[in-house]
Design an enzyme around this catalytic site. Structure first.
Site, PDB file in Angstrom:
ATOM      1  N   LYS A 142       9.644  -0.461   1.309  1.00 49.49           N
ATOM      2  CA  LYS A 142       9.668  -0.227  -0.454  1.00 49.49           C
ATOM      3  C   LYS A 142      10.952  -0.107  -0.703  1.00 49.49           C
ATOM      4  O   LYS A 142      11.802   0.329  -0.015  1.00 49.49           O
ATOM      5  CB  LYS A 142       8.465   1.019  -0.813  1.00 49.49           C
ATOM      6  CG  LYS A 142       8.296   0.714  -2.349  1.00 49.49           C
ATOM      7  CD  LYS A 142       7.140   0.711  -2.291  1.00 49.49           C
ATOM      8  CE  LYS A 142       6.711  -0.461  -3.937  1.00 49.49           C
ATOM      9  NZ  LYS A 142       5.786  -0.688  -3.857  1.00 49.49           N
TER      10      LYS A 142
ATOM     11  N   ASP B  23       7.052  -4.913  -8.631  1.00 36.98           N
ATOM     12  CA  ASP B  23       6.742  -4.277  -8.443  1.00 36.98           C
ATOM     13  C   ASP B  23       7.043  -3.917 -10.263  1.00 36.98           C
ATOM     14  O   ASP B  23       7.442  -4.676 -10.853  1.00 36.98           O
ATOM     15  CB  ASP B  23       6.888  -2.958  -7.698  1.00 36.98           C
ATOM     16  CG  ASP B  23       5.861  -1.315  -7.332  1.00 36.98           C
ATOM     17  OD1 ASP B  23       4.997  -1.726  -6.559  1.00 36.98           O
ATOM     18  OD2 ASP B  23       6.197  -0.255  -7.962  1.00 36.98           O
TER      19      ASP B  23
END
Ligand code: NDP
Ligand code: 2IT
Length: 443
Positions: A125, A165
């Site tokens: 991430k 995201d």
């Protein structure tokens, strides 16, 4: 003290001042002790100490020039959390709240999520505390190019493949992809969520929201119900929320709420998604502009979106958006299903309330895994140079979501926790990663 308790206690000490990461570990580790009880050799192999420690956390400076000619500096991160079962895979988030704690919680969750998909991808991430709101296109481009000028060193189709995201959609992916290509001189599938005309996959935009609804459909089916005629509360008004709402409507449900960080709208007639898309995707505006489209709708700046009566709640905005007060409202108003589009939408106190009151609840690491699954389909199309049809992507997505549901449901039952899909997801996600780590030795 059990092995999991000792590791958790130490991990909390090792990561001071990181509440989101501590929360994610606290939610997951107690469930993993049940697996350790069956495989005591995992303790000797230090599986839990390793699984809570990212393989690496890269942190870097992103300088860029704003429209006034002033140099701005942001902080950016990429966490390569666990590569036991494949290259690191996970999105990039641009939001002022981004810090090491948020990136680590997201990377930790992603490791379990990616394992649940059944596809060969490890957990990663990244993101930055850059705030895209109110920035011009040129400023967004300058920021994305600068970020990629550092990040490209760590990426590769077999190494680490970011995606979008919060705050990162097709526009940002395009600018980052262009800069990667310019620096390396190579066209490689190192980012997913690309536009279809230069290597993206049909169905990736819809994937997370649709996948969420496919899983919710299975939850309903377990309880002998369908979406038809149900009232749904959706939070957020971004990528995940929009396509979750669209699929709910296609299945005959009425979606009555959407929101952004300013407040929420309630439209008793059912949300007009064309209006939401016009506001959010075309104007890049605020959700309160919805009242221009339907004067009968209501906008609430304060108050709880979860106080709106509904049968199904789909939180699709951000972490910890559903707290104890919201969960109590859902219980009071007869809501029976909660499935998370956002990552770690629900606080531990709220999860407890949902479980106690027999609300059937699916955690994000399972319910929102459709996005990353279609990202892998995008990687596969890039590697083979053959694009797939929307129908093929959508049908694979549905199969994957059904398989995840079957796995987490069965796992919860096997461990004596019927209907606890959180425990099922934590354990089923862990089983494969732990086995792979054991097979690969102390690395
Ligand atoms: P978007 O940026 O498209 O939309 C985010 C939405 O959530 C916006 O409406 C935003 O409102 C709202 N929001 C964001 N932060 C906050 C906050 N702190 N408080 C209140 N509202 C907030 O992001 P996505 O739709 O892509 O992501 C939503 C969630 O889904 C995230 O948790 C993400 O991690 C998760 N997710 C996304 C996937 C994907 O494929 N995109 C895959 C799996 C999970 P505002 O505009 O006012 O900020
Ligand atoms: O949280 C997530 O799963 C995402 N933001 C999507 C990750 C991806 O690689 O598609």
């Amino acid at each position: 003290m059990t092995y999991a308790e000792r590791v958790l206690e130490q991990a909390i000490k090792n990561n001071p001042g990181e509440p989101e990461f501590q929360q994610a570990m606290t939610e997951i580790l107690p469930n993993l002790q049940l697996v350790i009880d069956k495989y005591p050799e995992y303790e000797e192999a230090g599986i839990l100490e390793r699984i809570v420690e990212p393989e690496r956390l890269i942190s870097f400076r992103v300088p860029w020039v704003d429209d006034k000619g002033k140099v701005q500096v942001n902080k950016a991160y990429r966490v390569q959390f666990n590569g036991a079962i494949g290259p690191y895979k996970g999105g990039l988030r641009f939001h002022p709240s981004v810090n090491a704690s948020i990136i680590k919680f997201l990377g930790f969750e992603q490791t379990f999520k990616n394992s649940l998909t059944g596809l060969p991808i490890g957990g990663g991430k990244g993101g930055s505390n850059f705030d895209p709101k109110g920035k011009s296109d040129r400023e967004i481009m300058a920021f994305c190019q600068s970020l990629m000028t550092e990040l490209y060193k760590y990426l590769g189709a077999d190494t680490d493949v970011p995606a979008g995201d919060i705050g990162v959609g097709a526009r940002e992916i395009g600018y980052m992809f262009g800069q990667y290509k310019r620096i390396t001189g190579a066209y490689r599938g190192v980012l997913t969520g690309k536009n279809i005309i230069y290597g993206g996959s049909l169905g990736r935009t819809e994937a997370t929201g649709y996948g969420l609804v496919y899983m919710t459909e299975k939850m309903l089916e377990t309880k002998g119900q369908t979406f038809d005629g149900k009232t749904v509360a959706v939070s957020g008004a971004g990528n995940v929320a929009t396509y979750a709402a669209k699929k709910c409507m296609e299945l005959g449900a009425k979606v009555v709420t959407m929101s952004d960080s300013g407040g929420y709208i309630y439209d008793a007639d059912g949300i007009n998604l064309d209006a939401v898309c016009e506001i959010k995707e075309v104007r890049r505006g605020r959700i309160n502009e919805y009242l221009e489209f339907n004067k009968n709708a209501k906008y609430y700046e304060k108050g709880l979106i979860w106080s709106v009566p509904c049968d199904i709640a789909l939180p699709c905005a951000t972490q910890n958006e559903l707290q104890a007060d919201g969960a109590a409202e859902l219980v009071k108003n007869g809501c029976k299903f909660v499935a998370e589009g956002s990552n770690m939408s629900t606080t531990p106190e709220a999860v407890e309330i949902l479980h106690e009151n027999k609300i059937f609840y699916a955690p994000g690491k399972a319910a929102n895994a459709g996005g990353v699954s279609v990202s892998v389909m995008e990687m596969s199309q890039n590697a083979s140079h053959i694009p797939w049809s929307f129908e093929k992507v959508d049908s694979e997505l549905k199969t994957i979501m059904c398989n995840i549901y079957a796995a987490i449901y069965e796992t919860a039952e096997r461990y004596g926790m019927k209907d606890n899909l959180m425990a099922g997801a934590n354990i089923a996600g862990f089983e494969k990663v732990a086995k792979a780590m054991l097979m690969q030795g102390a690395v």
